[in-house]
Motif scaffolding. Structure first.
Motif, PDB file in Angstrom:
ATOM      1  N   UNK A   8      29.223  53.161  35.736  1.00 51.11           N
ATOM      2  CA  UNK A   8      27.928  53.669  36.182  1.00 51.11           C
ATOM      3  C   UNK A   8      27.741  53.601  37.698  1.00 51.11           C
ATOM      4  N   UNK A   9      28.763  53.197  38.433  1.00 53.87           N
ATOM      5  CA  UNK A   9      28.634  53.090  39.894  1.00 53.87           C
ATOM      6  C   UNK A   9      28.327  54.452  40.511  1.00 53.87           C
ATOM      7  N   UNK A  10      27.430  54.467  41.473  1.00 54.04           N
ATOM      8  CA  UNK A  10      27.125  55.670  42.230  1.00 54.04           C
ATOM      9  C   UNK A  10      27.046  55.318  43.719  1.00 54.04           C
ATOM     10  N   UNK A  11      27.504  56.243  44.547  1.00 53.10           N
ATOM     11  CA  UNK A  11      27.369  56.047  45.982  1.00 53.10           C
ATOM     12  C   UNK A  11      28.530  55.285  46.588  1.00 53.10           C
ATOM     13  N   UNK A  12      29.380  55.968  47.331  1.00 56.38           N
ATOM     14  CA  UNK A  12      30.474  55.315  48.022  1.00 56.38           C
ATOM     15  C   UNK A  12      31.717  55.203  47.173  1.00 56.38           C
ATOM     16  N   UNK A  37      37.813  54.307  32.733  1.00 51.82           N
ATOM     17  CA  UNK A  37      37.864  55.569  33.471  1.00 51.82           C
ATOM     18  C   UNK A  37      37.246  56.699  32.647  1.00 51.82           C
ATOM     19  N   UNK A  38      37.516  56.697  31.339  1.00 48.90           N
ATOM     20  CA  UNK A  38      36.919  57.712  30.466  1.00 48.90           C
ATOM     21  C   UNK A  38      35.402  57.563  30.432  1.00 48.90           C
ATOM     22  N   UNK A  39      34.926  56.319  30.372  1.00 49.01           N
ATOM     23  CA  UNK A  39      33.482  56.079  30.361  1.00 49.01           C
ATOM     24  C   UNK A  39      32.847  56.522  31.677  1.00 49.01           C
ATOM     25  N   UNK A  40      33.571  56.373  32.773  1.00 52.75           N
ATOM     26  CA  UNK A  40      33.026  56.816  34.068  1.00 52.75           C
ATOM     27  C   UNK A  40      32.868  58.346  34.089  1.00 52.75           C
ATOM     28  N   UNK A  41      33.867  59.058  33.591  1.00 51.18           N
ATOM     29  CA  UNK A  41      33.760  60.519  33.522  1.00 51.18           C
ATOM     30  C   UNK A  41      32.587  60.905  32.620  1.00 51.18           C
ATOM     31  N   UNK A  42      32.461  60.225  31.471  1.00 46.95           N
ATOM     32  CA  UNK A  42      31.362  60.514  30.545  1.00 46.95           C
ATOM     33  C   UNK A  42      30.015  60.257  31.206  1.00 46.95           C
ATOM     34  N   UNK A  43      29.928  59.186  31.987  1.00 47.19           N
ATOM     35  CA  UNK A  43      28.676  58.852  32.657  1.00 47.19           C
ATOM     36  C   UNK A  43      28.317  59.912  33.694  1.00 47.19           C
ATOM     37  N   UNK A  44      29.321  60.409  34.424  1.00 49.62           N
ATOM     38  CA  UNK A  44      29.068  61.461  35.414  1.00 49.62           C
ATOM     39  C   UNK A  44      28.577  62.733  34.732  1.00 49.62           C
ATOM     40  N   UNK A  45      29.203  63.087  33.613  1.00 48.98           N
ATOM     41  CA  UNK A  45      28.782  64.282  32.883  1.00 48.98           C
ATOM     42  C   UNK A  45      27.375  64.119  32.329  1.00 48.98           C
ATOM     43  N   UNK A  92      39.364  61.036  25.091  1.00 42.19           N
ATOM     44  CA  UNK A  92      38.474  59.901  24.875  1.00 42.19           C
ATOM     45  C   UNK A  92      37.085  60.186  25.430  1.00 42.19           C
ATOM     46  N   UNK A  93      37.037  60.878  26.560  1.00 44.82           N
ATOM     47  CA  UNK A  93      35.739  61.250  27.128  1.00 44.82           C
ATOM     48  C   UNK A  93      34.992  62.176  26.178  1.00 44.82           C
ATOM     49  N   UNK A  94      35.725  63.111  25.559  1.00 41.73           N
ATOM     50  CA  UNK A  94      35.109  64.031  24.596  1.00 41.73           C
ATOM     51  C   UNK A  94      34.475  63.270  23.442  1.00 41.73           C
ATOM     52  N   UNK A  95      35.164  62.217  22.989  1.00 42.12           N
ATOM     53  CA  UNK A  95      34.618  61.446  21.871  1.00 42.12           C
ATOM     54  C   UNK A  95      33.352  60.704  22.277  1.00 42.12           C
ATOM     55  N   UNK A 149      33.598  62.214  46.374  1.00 36.39           N
ATOM     56  CA  UNK A 149      33.431  60.827  45.945  1.00 36.39           C
ATOM     57  C   UNK A 149      34.717  60.380  45.256  1.00 36.39           C
ATOM     58  N   UNK A 150      35.306  59.278  45.728  1.00 37.69           N
ATOM     59  CA  UNK A 150      36.621  58.850  45.241  1.00 37.69           C
ATOM     60  C   UNK A 150      36.516  57.571  44.425  1.00 37.69           C
ATOM     61  N   UNK A 151      37.148  57.599  43.255  1.00 38.29           N
ATOM     62  CA  UNK A 151      37.328  56.405  42.423  1.00 38.29           C
ATOM     63  C   UNK A 151      38.818  56.178  42.248  1.00 38.29           C
TER      64      UNK A 151
END
Length: 681
Positions: free
Chosen positions: A24-28, A44-52, A77-80, A254-256
């Protein structure tokens, strides 16, 4: 704030506080230090899901991985998680090379490249280097001269490290120093030959992508297509890849970055741990999240890995904590020699099988492929089936290279080297006759259609017995090059035409042809033949034939693997063999502090593959002749990385008949320009 549905999914998926903080990190910029077995993919999958979930456009998310399989797994995994497969499928995901290929192909004109430039895999590149080497007359000297694979290694190290060739040779190939001027000349000739042929190798894709991103005209346009860039396994990036990510960041992305500095074990591919260690300093305002809850092993196993990682003074501090309760202490098995080691491993593997543990839930890990030589003999003697990973790579298999040569000709019929390879599959056709055929076929370099008009005259140079099969293959190549023919039928026709040649040329031709079936199936999913060919080169599928010994008709098999090939995998039971000083660390790597550090990390990777059982074997006598023939031998001691503190965490077991005891090992000792020729000065 997450939607209630995703909030519920995150809770049900049991993201721990650190994983959720990363998701859930945002900014920087964000650096996620994911220790072994700590749920990196889930995070990483949860981060993509959170962004979407927050409304991010999936087409403006770039997911960079080191294998196509990893990208596919994360997207699935993100799709699920979000339940919107169509939207997630629009995420741009792939390897550095495959994504780079898309941009280089799109901006070929700006790079001064032909729109239909070809690709060379590592083997093809080595062959071109060998051609230049011979043309310059270097094999005729009285002293040993670097062969094509060494030249290819020098080239790749020089380009990816972006250091002068003289430095690379002095540091990593000192025996070649007397030839450094000649080597530099060959590498310059290699670059020139690629330009004249209109082809790029895999290193060129990264070089050209970096040039595009750093250019003031094309860079903003490329970076402007993405809002978020997520990079998996950041500890494995080389200098060019790190520059690409940093350039995207400088232009507003934004880079992760996700990785583990203590699993950085690929310096031989020009990767450097310095990139992940220096990430916070290079990416200003970085938020660092450490994942240290391990979901794989039990605490007694992790304690050993923690003791080894604690020896590293430079890395990010991490102490793995098990989420699974209980567990037995690992064993350090001290044995007489590698012959006894093989017997003990087989005894234990069979005993565990009798206790209900399938063979494929067990693995034997080794520093190098040849460390398992005696073990393989013992496994065969006891009829224990096994599969060995870490040997011949898929694209290095001869029959696969034959198939790829045919694919390349379908796209570029004038490719002389591909014709040269395929012609010699036929009986009675050697290098000399192949040259005569090519002179008649290629003429002054014209390609289709005039090339195909000359085929009858060229075929007249062939033995009569070879003409039917090669003529059928030429017809299939011509048909596959027809843009109206879909890639599935095109590759199937090529495989059919290759069939009689491969069966006659290779003793196990039937098995090899079955091996090519997977490629034909994959081609059916591609949009066009050129795209399919590029994808195969940039991220080859796993082999069903050349990864292992001949197939066994058995319901189960034991896994043998090098540690490098085992990274990212896990088994219930792991046997780590040959854990003696001189092998961990390897003698050749012990000449520098960074070499020692990487060898320590390699041992750490091996120790963290086990879920419930770990046995480490250290033979104290090793023979200088294969198989222990003769009595010429040396003595070794337990790896210096398993010092007194680490050994105290093992149950130390002396093999029957071995009274030797070990002292703990000591810690030892407007046009975008891409030009690398200055590195070869």
């Amino acid at each position: 704030m997450l939607r209630p549905s995703l909030e519920r999914v995150f809770r049900q998926d049991s993201l721990n506080p650190e994983q959720r903080l990363a998701a859930e990190h945002r900014g920087g910029p964000l650096l996620v230090l994911a220790g072994a077995g700590t749920g990196k993919t889930a995070t990483l999958s949860a981060r993509v899901a959170s962004l979407l979930d927050e409304g991010a456009d999936p087409q403006r998310i770039l997911l960079l991985t080191f294998t196509r399989r990893a990208a596919r797994e994360m997207i699935n995994r993100t799709s699920s998680l979000v339940g919107e497969r169509a939207a997630v499928g629009k995420v741009t995901g792939g390897t550095f090379h495959s994504v780079g290929h898309r941009f280089v192909r799109s901006y070929a004109s700006a790079l001064g490249l032909p729109a239909d430039f070809g690709l060379l895999d590592a083997g093809d590149g080595a062959d071109v280097l060998d051609l230049v080497r011979n043309e310059l007359g270097h094999p005729a000297g009285e002293r040993r001269f670097p062969r094509k694979q060494t030249l290819a290694d020098i080239y790749t190290r020089t380009v990816n490290a972006q250091r002068p060739v003289r430095e690379i040779v002095a540091e990593l190939f000192p025996w070649c120093e007397e030839h450094v001027d000649a080597v530099a000349g060959i590498l310059r000739g290699y670059s020139a030959r690629k330009r004249s042929l209109g082809v790029l190798d895999l290193d060129d894709l990264l070089l050209h992508w970096r040039a595009l991103v750093q250019d003031e005209t094309t860079g903003p346009h490329i970076a402007g297509t993405f809002d978020h860039v997520l990079v998996d396994e950041y500890q494995d990036v080389n200098g060019i890849q790190a520059d690409i990510v940093h350039s995207l960041h400088q232009r507003g992305c934004s880079v992760t970055a996700v990785g583990d500095d203590f699993q950085a074990i690929y310096s031989f591919r020009s990767a450097s741990v310095e990139h992940i260690l220096g990430f916070p300093g290079k990416f200003e305002g970085t938020k660092t999240v450490t994942l240290d809850r391990n979901y794989r092993g039990t605490q007694p196993l992790l304690d050993v890995a923690n003791a080894v990682s604690a020896q590293d003074a430079r890395g990010y501090p991490k102490v793995l904590r098990a989420t699974r309760p209980g567990g037995n202490r690992p064993q350090l098995v001290q044995c007489r020699d590698q012959s006894q080691e093989a017997e003990l491993v087989c005894d234990q593997v069979l005993a565990d099988r009798e206790d209900g543990l399938l063979l494929r839930e067990q693995a034997v890990l080794a520093r190098t492929g040849h460390d398992t030589d005696l073990l393989e003999l013992e496994l065969s003697r006891r009829r224990i089936p096994y599969v060995k990973y870490g040997g011949l790579r898929y694209l290095e298999a001869a029959h696969v290279k034959d198939f790829l040569a045919a694919l390349r000709l379908a796209d570029a019929p004038g490719d002389e080297m591909s014709w040269f390879r395929l012609l010699q599959l036929a009986e009675g056709v050697g290098p000399g006759r192949s040259r005569r055929v090519l002179e008649a076929l290629l003429g002054r370099g014209e390609t289709s259609p005039r090339l195909w008009e000359r085929w009858p005259a060229a075929a007249a140079e062939l033995p009569s017995s070879a003409r039917p099969a090669l003529t059928a293959l030429a017809g299939a190549i011509r048909a596959a090059g027809d843009t109206d023919l879909p890639p599935g039928p095109a590759t199937d026709r090529l495989r059919t035409a290759l069939d009689p040649l491969v069966r006659a040329h290779y003793a196990d031709g039937e098995v090899r042809m079955q091996d090519l079936a997977a490629l034909v199936t994959a081609a059916g999913e591609a949009s066009d033949l050129r795209t399919f060919f590029a994808e195969v080169l940039l991220d080859p599928p796993a082999s069903s034939q050349d990864l292992a010994v001949p197939p066994h008709l058995d319901e189960d098999w034991l896994v043998l693997s090098t540690v490098h090939s085992a990274k990212g995998l896990e088994w219930q039971s792991v046997h780590l063999i040959a854990a003696y000083d001189g092998n961990f660390p390897a003698d050749m790597a012990a000449g520098s502090a960074e070499g020692i550090a990487e060898e320590r990390r390699l041992l750490y990777v091996a120790l963290t593959r086990a879920r419930r059982s770990l046995r480490v074997y250290s033979p104290h006598r090793y023979y200088h002749r294969p198989g222990g023939s003769g009595d010429t031998h040396g003595y070794g001691k337990v790896s210096r990385f398993l010092d007194g503190e680490a050994q105290a965490l093992f149950d130390v077991v002396a093999a029957p008949g071995d009274s030797h005891r070990f002292a703990p090992g000591a810690i030892g000792g407007a046009r975008v320009r891409v030009d690398v020729d200055e590195l070869f000065a």
